[in-house]
Design a protein around this motif. Structure first.
Motif, short mmCIF file in Angstrom:
data_model
loop_
_atom_site.label_atom_id
_atom_site.label_comp_id
_atom_site.label_asym_id
_atom_site.label_seq_id
_atom_site.Cartn_x
_atom_site.Cartn_y
_atom_site.Cartn_z
N ALA A 15 0.84 -1.20 0.00
CA ALA A 15 0.00 0.00 0.00
C ALA A 15 0.87 1.25 0.00
CB ALA A 15 -0.93 0.00 1.20
N ASN A 16 1.94 1.24 0.78
CA ASN A 16 2.85 2.39 0.81
C ASN A 16 3.51 2.60 -0.55
OD1 ASN A 16 2.31 2.92 3.49
ND2 ASN A 16 4.07 1.78 4.25
N ALA A 17 3.96 1.53 -1.15
CA ALA A 17 4.62 1.62 -2.45
C ALA A 17 3.65 2.16 -3.51
CB ALA A 17 5.18 0.27 -2.87
N LEU A 18 2.41 1.72 -3.47
CA LEU A 18 1.41 2.20 -4.42
C LEU A 18 1.12 3.69 -4.22
CD1 LEU A 18 -1.11 -0.77 -4.47
CD2 LEU A 18 0.38 -0.05 -6.33
N ALA A 19 1.00 4.10 -2.97
CA ALA A 19 0.74 5.51 -2.69
C ALA A 19 1.89 6.38 -3.18
CB ALA A 19 0.52 5.72 -1.19
N LEU A 20 3.12 5.96 -2.93
CA LEU A 20 4.28 6.72 -3.37
C LEU A 20 4.36 6.78 -4.90
CD1 LEU A 20 6.94 5.49 -0.79
CD2 LEU A 20 5.68 7.66 -0.79
N ALA A 21 4.05 5.66 -5.54
CA ALA A 21 4.08 5.62 -7.01
C ALA A 21 3.01 6.54 -7.60
CB ALA A 21 3.88 4.18 -7.49
N MET A 22 1.84 6.59 -6.98
CA MET A 22 0.78 7.46 -7.47
C MET A 22 1.18 8.93 -7.36
SD MET A 22 -2.62 5.49 -6.12
CE MET A 22 -3.72 6.78 -6.67
N VAL A 23 1.81 9.30 -6.27
CA VAL A 23 2.26 10.69 -6.11
C VAL A 23 3.32 11.00 -7.15
CG1 VAL A 23 3.44 12.31 -4.58
CG2 VAL A 23 1.66 10.81 -3.67
N GLU A 24 4.29 10.12 -7.31
CA GLU A 24 5.38 10.32 -8.27
C GLU A 24 4.85 10.46 -9.69
OE1 GLU A 24 9.18 10.82 -9.76
OE2 GLU A 24 8.64 10.74 -7.65
N ALA A 25 3.81 9.74 -10.03
CA ALA A 25 3.27 9.75 -11.39
C ALA A 25 2.25 10.85 -11.64
CB ALA A 25 2.64 8.39 -11.70
N SER A 26 1.85 11.55 -10.61
CA SER A 26 0.80 12.55 -10.74
C SER A 26 1.20 13.69 -11.68
CB SER A 26 0.46 13.14 -9.37
OG SER A 26 -0.50 14.17 -9.51
#
Length: 113
Positions: free
Chosen positions: A12-23
């Motif tokens: 879940a943490n990795a997904l959240a970080l990836a979503m922010v990075e890709a925003s």
């Protein structure tokens, strides 16, 4: 069914970080003490902030302190305690030596695990 799927916290943490990075929109992920956990490159570019000064910093200490606004603090604190969700709230960011910026703030509390 999605309700039957358990998400491991590191995933879940990795997904959240990836979503922010890709925003493609300026985006911050804050912890419960208003420290920046993740920041999108578009946020850094929009506000001319270096990555190393943002990640881990208190959101209210960004820049030259212009993010330290009572109105912003109130909105984020209300969001954190669950009494509000902020949607398209407009606030002016006044930066020394630069043109004022109109922010359109959206804030949600993310409950995890």
């Amino acid at each position: 069914m999605a309700a039957d799927i358990l998400i491991d916290t590191p995933i879940a943490n990795a997904l959240a970080l990836a979503m922010v990075e890709a925003s493609t929109a300026p985006l911050l992920l804050l912890d419960g003490e208003f420290k920046i956990v993740a920041v999108s490159p578009t946020f850094l570019n929009a506000f001319s902030l270096p990555y190393h000064s943002a990640t881990g910093a208190d959101v209210f200490s960004l820049g030259s302190g212009e993010w330290n606004m009572a109105q912003l603090q109130s909105l984020l604190k209300a969001t954190l305690d669950g009494s509000a969700q902020v949607g398209a709230y407009e606030i002016d960011l006044k930066r020394p030596g630069q043109a004022d910026r109109r922010l359109v703030l959206n804030a949600r509390r993310l409950d995890c695990c």
